[in-house]
Design a protein around this motif. Structure first.
Motif, PDB file in Angstrom:
ATOM      1  N   ASP B  58       0.827  -1.204   0.000  1.00 36.32           N
ATOM      2  CA  ASP B  58       0.000   0.000   0.000  1.00 36.32           C
ATOM      3  C   ASP B  58       0.862   1.256   0.000  1.00 36.32           C
ATOM      4  O   ASP B  58       0.376   2.356  -0.227  1.00 36.32           O
ATOM      5  CB  ASP B  58      -0.899   0.026   1.245  1.00 36.32           C
ATOM      6  N   GLU B  59       2.163   1.074   0.265  1.00 37.42           N
ATOM      7  CA  GLU B  59       3.045   2.230   0.367  1.00 37.42           C
ATOM      8  C   GLU B  59       4.075   2.206  -0.757  1.00 37.42           C
ATOM      9  O   GLU B  59       4.334   1.149  -1.335  1.00 37.42           O
ATOM     10  CB  GLU B  59       3.795   2.197   1.710  1.00 37.42           C
ATOM     11  N   PRO B  60       4.685   3.343  -1.063  1.00 35.86           N
ATOM     12  CA  PRO B  60       5.746   3.352  -2.080  1.00 35.86           C
ATOM     13  C   PRO B  60       6.839   2.336  -1.719  1.00 35.86           C
ATOM     14  O   PRO B  60       7.190   2.200  -0.537  1.00 35.86           O
ATOM     15  CB  PRO B  60       6.296   4.780  -2.008  1.00 35.86           C
ATOM     16  N   ILE B  61       7.341   1.655  -2.709  1.00 39.47           N
ATOM     17  CA  ILE B  61       8.289   0.571  -2.455  1.00 39.47           C
ATOM     18  C   ILE B  61       9.712   1.114  -2.440  1.00 39.47           C
ATOM     19  O   ILE B  61      10.125   1.824  -3.354  1.00 39.47           O
ATOM     20  CB  ILE B  61       8.123  -0.538  -3.512  1.00 39.47           C
ATOM     21  N   GLY B  62      10.425   0.782  -1.375  1.00 35.99           N
ATOM     22  CA  GLY B  62      11.832   1.155  -1.298  1.00 35.99           C
ATOM     23  C   GLY B  62      12.638   0.238  -2.182  1.00 35.99           C
ATOM     24  O   GLY B  62      12.433   0.181  -3.387  1.00 35.99           O
ATOM     25  N   SER B  63      13.515  -0.515  -1.597  1.00 39.53           N
ATOM     26  CA  SER B  63      14.320  -1.433  -2.387  1.00 39.53           C
ATOM     27  C   SER B  63      13.461  -2.544  -2.961  1.00 39.53           C
ATOM     28  O   SER B  63      12.668  -3.147  -2.248  1.00 39.53           O
ATOM     29  CB  SER B  63      15.411  -2.047  -1.508  1.00 39.53           C
ATOM     30  N   PRO B  64      13.608  -2.833  -4.251  1.00 44.43           N
ATOM     31  CA  PRO B  64      12.868  -3.960  -4.835  1.00 44.43           C
ATOM     32  C   PRO B  64      13.506  -5.305  -4.488  1.00 44.43           C
ATOM     33  O   PRO B  64      12.967  -6.347  -4.822  1.00 44.43           O
ATOM     34  CB  PRO B  64      12.955  -3.688  -6.335  1.00 44.43           C
ATOM     35  N   ILE B  65      14.657  -5.236  -3.812  1.00 47.08           N
ATOM     36  CA  ILE B  65      15.316  -6.472  -3.396  1.00 47.08           C
ATOM     37  C   ILE B  65      14.711  -6.924  -2.060  1.00 47.08           C
ATOM     38  O   ILE B  65      14.601  -6.135  -1.131  1.00 47.08           O
ATOM     39  CB  ILE B  65      16.834  -6.266  -3.231  1.00 47.08           C
ATOM     40  N   ILE B  66      14.326  -8.184  -2.011  1.00 43.24           N
ATOM     41  CA  ILE B  66      13.723  -8.714  -0.783  1.00 43.24           C
ATOM     42  C   ILE B  66      14.785  -9.480  -0.004  1.00 43.24           C
ATOM     43  O   ILE B  66      15.426 -10.385  -0.537  1.00 43.24           O
ATOM     44  CB  ILE B  66      12.536  -9.644  -1.115  1.00 43.24           C
ATOM     45  N   ILE B  67      14.953  -9.090   1.232  1.00 39.08           N
ATOM     46  CA  ILE B  67      15.919  -9.805   2.068  1.00 39.08           C
ATOM     47  C   ILE B  67      15.182 -10.825   2.922  1.00 39.08           C
ATOM     48  O   ILE B  67      15.617 -11.963   3.045  1.00 39.08           O
ATOM     49  CB  ILE B  67      16.721  -8.809   2.924  1.00 39.08           C
ATOM     50  N   ASN B  68      14.055 -10.414   3.492  1.00 33.84           N
ATOM     51  CA  ASN B  68      13.240 -11.315   4.306  1.00 33.84           C
ATOM     52  C   ASN B  68      11.826 -11.360   3.758  1.00 33.84           C
ATOM     53  O   ASN B  68      11.014 -10.488   4.062  1.00 33.84           O
ATOM     54  CB  ASN B  68      13.245 -10.857   5.766  1.00 33.84           C
ATOM     55  N   PRO B  69      11.516 -12.356   2.936  1.00 34.71           N
ATOM     56  CA  PRO B  69      10.202 -12.424   2.319  1.00 34.71           C
ATOM     57  C   PRO B  69       9.113 -12.730   3.338  1.00 34.71           C
ATOM     58  O   PRO B  69       9.367 -13.409   4.344  1.00 34.71           O
ATOM     59  CB  PRO B  69      10.336 -13.570   1.309  1.00 34.71           C
TER      60      PRO B  69
END
Lengths: 244, 178, 355
Positions: B58-69
């Motif tokens: 719902d919020e603007p996405i920071g890093s598109p890299i996921i560290i903890n899915p």
């Protein structure tokens, strides 16, 4: 009074910087005469290279671009792709075309790029003061082959026309010389044919002109012409290598 | 469900991992959410395992890299081994139990097992295990709607492959109803 | 919502270039920007444009030089090692006052380096990777949408001031998909190229010469000074940056491109923990938004520059702050990407030391 001799229209009315006895002046004039006769000056774009002919943009009265060392065929490609109806030519020496610009030359040929290259081969680097060129003959003494070019350490001179003849994309490749009047006439004919090849949309054309460098060869202009005949011509035979 | 789902989808090249990730992102976009999708790229894509990161928020996405899915969809054993420990506490691990011969050892996450590859083979669509897994995930989480994912599917399936739309939808439903 | 499409950064950049009127693309494949030439090879023939895969990056940039000299809207793209090869041509393009757009989707270096995202080409882009006195205008989008929106600007700035413009992204921006909308771009009133482009005289004008060779040093100096006067105009007119939460910030993060997204996440988390953190995001790396720092330095206590490099932009931050406040640095390199939690940890260390 009837004018029987005049400066070609596309040749600028300026004093050229070439050394006395240098054959660049003759070749410039032949290129200009061919352009005049084909009446293509208004849609002509030339590409100057790096070497003795670096100032050729001052000598041709047409739109010109100055290219980085060896890159003239790539620059010409860019121009030709934007304006396919323009006639685009490069004017390059042996160091520019056959050493640092080998890739650009070969791949423009492989693409069948519809441009014309005037390649002046005098077997030496002139502008930088007489160093070994890719076309320097075996045994030839230059500033960087002081003991004569040695195949073991310095390799063999490149035969550009023979190499390009093997490439499918080339439409017209001829080697000529400006050592005497007959050959000068033949050179003009070849240059005209190269431009005509481009006008007809046939693809890549290149004319290699065997030329002299009295200053860096350390010979008089007349001796130079003899040296060209005796040494260059046997290794670089004149003739048409490709004609589509 | 929290307002952000960070999904890692992983498996062998050819299992439709990238496609399924894109479908998640597209569905999120059509649902009015912020989304991003990031593939693994380069030599690791050639023959080995492939993975992609999809974020729906719902919020603007920071890093598109996921560290903890928050969600891991594992389509093969190496993917489960590699990413199992990274899943957030309280997260979800979806496993294709036809191809993965062990269960997750995590006790603090929700484990969903479904024999997707076998089910796909049974319906004569061996390559659609990815859709079956997605269908099941939607059923269990509700973070995307089946109606919207079907809309998204129409857009993500290339125009040349529109004839495969029906079978993809069937596979989604098969997973959803499992 | 319905106008939005989900697109990879690389593809969106290519499409945006076409929509900005670019009709000539010369390039050479290199990861992680391959989707740009791939997309161009598909689309250019359909819009009457030219896509050409050159024999090298060296040839590609010189084709750009030729096409730009011939008056075209032209671009090339590459990634770090390929951009190094293009430096020669870039210098000639600058020296001949030609407009073009160069996209660098940066990967880790030096050497062959890696293929994962990095920002270690900042110096090369901003400080001049080639020979001679010059600047590139460097635009650093942090999202796919911003990359698309900046593309028309990139071409317009290039044409307006007759300079090459670099769009500096990274592997993450190039590879990721995000929703993107192609808005109607209103172009600017741009100067005509008639006076200098090599289009053939058509017998109607004197010849045009595109050239960067000037044997007379005075003439060359004059030209360089004139070019730097244009750079002054660019500094005055084209500066772009974003400042978020700086008014009450005890510490201001500084980051550009995709790293700014990570920094933004870190800032939001830190704020939710009660830490007063702000963010300055330069969008133009050259010209560098010094004025943003002059504003922030009045109120904040310290700065933390975050980059995917060993510390490059941080030098410009330090120059902008000019010793007035401490400037800290946190970076990851080689293709590693900073995480919000690592940034927060750095913030706490710095704030803890000062409290």
């Amino acid at each position: 009074m009837k004018k029987v001799f005049q400066r070609p229209e596309v040749l600028s009315d300026v004093v050229m910087h070439y050394c006395p006895g240098c054959t660049h002046g003759i070749i410039h004039r032949l290129v200009a005469e061919a352009i005049d006769e084909l009446n293509i000056q208004d849609r002509l774009v030339g590409v100057a290279s790096v070497g003795c002919s670096v100032f050729s943009y001052n000598y041709f009265e047409c739109d010109m671009q100055q290219a980085a060392h060896g890159r003239a065929p790539a620059v010409a490609t860019g121009i030709k792709r934007v304006h396919p109806n323009n006639i685009v030519f490069t004017y390059q020496g042996d160091g520019d075309l056959a050493a640092i610009g080998t890739a650009e030359m070969v791949h423009a040929a492989a693409r069948g790029e519809n441009i014309t290259i005037i390649f002046v081969n005098n077997a030496i680097y002139g502008m930088t003061g007489g160093q070994m060129a890719p076309t320097t003959l075996l045994g030839q003494v230059t500033q960087t082959s002081p003991y004569g070019r040695n195949a073991e350490t310095q390799g063999y001179p490149i035969k550009v026309c023979e190499m390009l003849a093997t490439i499918e994309g080339t439409a017209y490749v001829e080697r000529v010389s400006v050592d005497n009047v007959k050959n000068i006439m033949a050179t003009k004919k070849a240059i005209k044919k190269a431009f005509q090849t481009q006008i007809d949309g046939k693809g890549f054309s290149l004319v290699e002109v065997l030329s002299t460098c009295p200053t860096n060869w350390g010979l008089s202009p007349v001796e130079s012409l003899g040296w060209l005949r005796e040494n260059m011509m046997p290794y670089y035979p004149l003739g048409i290598y490709k004609e589509k | 469900m929290s307002s952000t789902q960070e999904i890692i989808m992983a498996g062998f090249g050819g299992q439709g991992v990238m496609f399924a990730g894109k479908l998640i992102a597209y569905t999120g976009m059509l649902s009015g959410k912020e989304v991003s999708w990031l593939p693994s790229y380069g030599p690791e894509m050639r023959g080995g395992t492939a993975n992609c990161h999809a974020i729906v928020s719902d919020e603007p996405i920071g890093s598109p890299i996921i560290i903890n899915p928050t969600i891991l969809i594992a389509m093969n054993r190496p993917s489960l081994d590699k990413f199992e420990d990274t899943v957030v506490s309280g997260g979800i691990i979806v496993v294709d139990s036809s191809l993965i011969d062990r269960q997750t050892t995590r006790k603090d996450i929700k484990s969903i097992e479904i024999p997707a590859t076998q089910m796909a083979a049974d319906m004569g669509a061996g390559k659609l295990a990815n859709m079956i897994l997605l269908g099941k995930l939607i059923k269990e989480t509700g973070f995307l709607s089946m109606d919207i994912i079907k809309e998204a599917l129409k857009k993500v399936v290339p125009s040349k492959k529109q004839h495969l739309l029906d079978i993809n939808m069937k596979a989604l439903e098969l997973g959803y109803n499992y | 919502m319905s106008d939005k499409v989900l697109m990879k950064g690389n593809e969106a950049i290519a499409e945006a270039a076409i929509q900005a009127g670019c009709r000539y693309f010369f390039g050479y494949p290199i990861t992680p920007q391959n989707e740009i030439p791939e997309y161009m090879s598909k689309r250019m023939p359909k819009v009457g444009g030219v896509y050409l895969q050159a024999e090298s990056e060296v040839a590609a940039i010189n084709m750009v030089y030729g096409a730009a000299g011939a008056g075209a809207r032209v671009m090339t793209s590459s990634s770090s090692p390929g951009i190094s090869l293009k430096q020669e041509g870039i210098s000639y393009i600058v020296g001949s006052d030609l407009p073009c757009v160069i996209v660098n989707i940066v990967r880790g270096g030096p050497g062959l380096g890696g293929i994962q995202p990095a920002q270690s080409d900042y110096f090369q882009a901003v400080k001049g990777g080639a020979h001679g006195d010059y600047h590139l205008v460097v635009l650093a989008p942090s999202s796919v949408q911003e990359a698309v929106d900046l593309m028309t600007d990139a071409f317009d700035i290039a044409d307006m001031y007759r300079v090459p413009v670099m769009l500096l992204g990274d592997g993450m921006l190039g590879q990721m998909m995000e929703p993107v909308e192609f808005k109607e771009q209103k172009g600017r009133d741009l100067p005509s190229k008639e006076a200098w482009a090599t289009t053939g005289t058509k017998g109607k004008r004197r010849k045009n010469v595109v050239n960067s060779l000037y044997i007379d040093p005075k003439e060359l100096e004059d030209l360089n000074i004139k070019r730097f006067e244009r750079y002054k105009q660019i500094e005055a007119n084209e500066l772009r940056y974003e400042m978020i939460n700086c008014d009450d910030a005890d510490i201001v993060l500084v980051a550009y491109g995709t790293t700014a997204r990570v920094a933004n996440s870190a800032m939001r988390s830190a704020r939710s923990e009660g830490l007063k953190v702000g963010l300055i995001r330069p969008i133009t790396l050259w010209p560098f938004p010094v004025e943003a720092f002059q504003k922030a330095v009045q109120t904040t206590k310290a700065f933390l520059a975050v980059e995917m490099s060993m510390g490059q932009m941080v030098e410009d931050v330090r120059m902008a702050i000019n010793g007035a406040k401490p400037v800290h640095f946190y970076g990851r390199t080689g293709g590693m990407v900073p995480t919000p939690s690592a940034i927060i940890e750095e913030l706490k260390k710095i704030l803890g030391g000062e409290r």
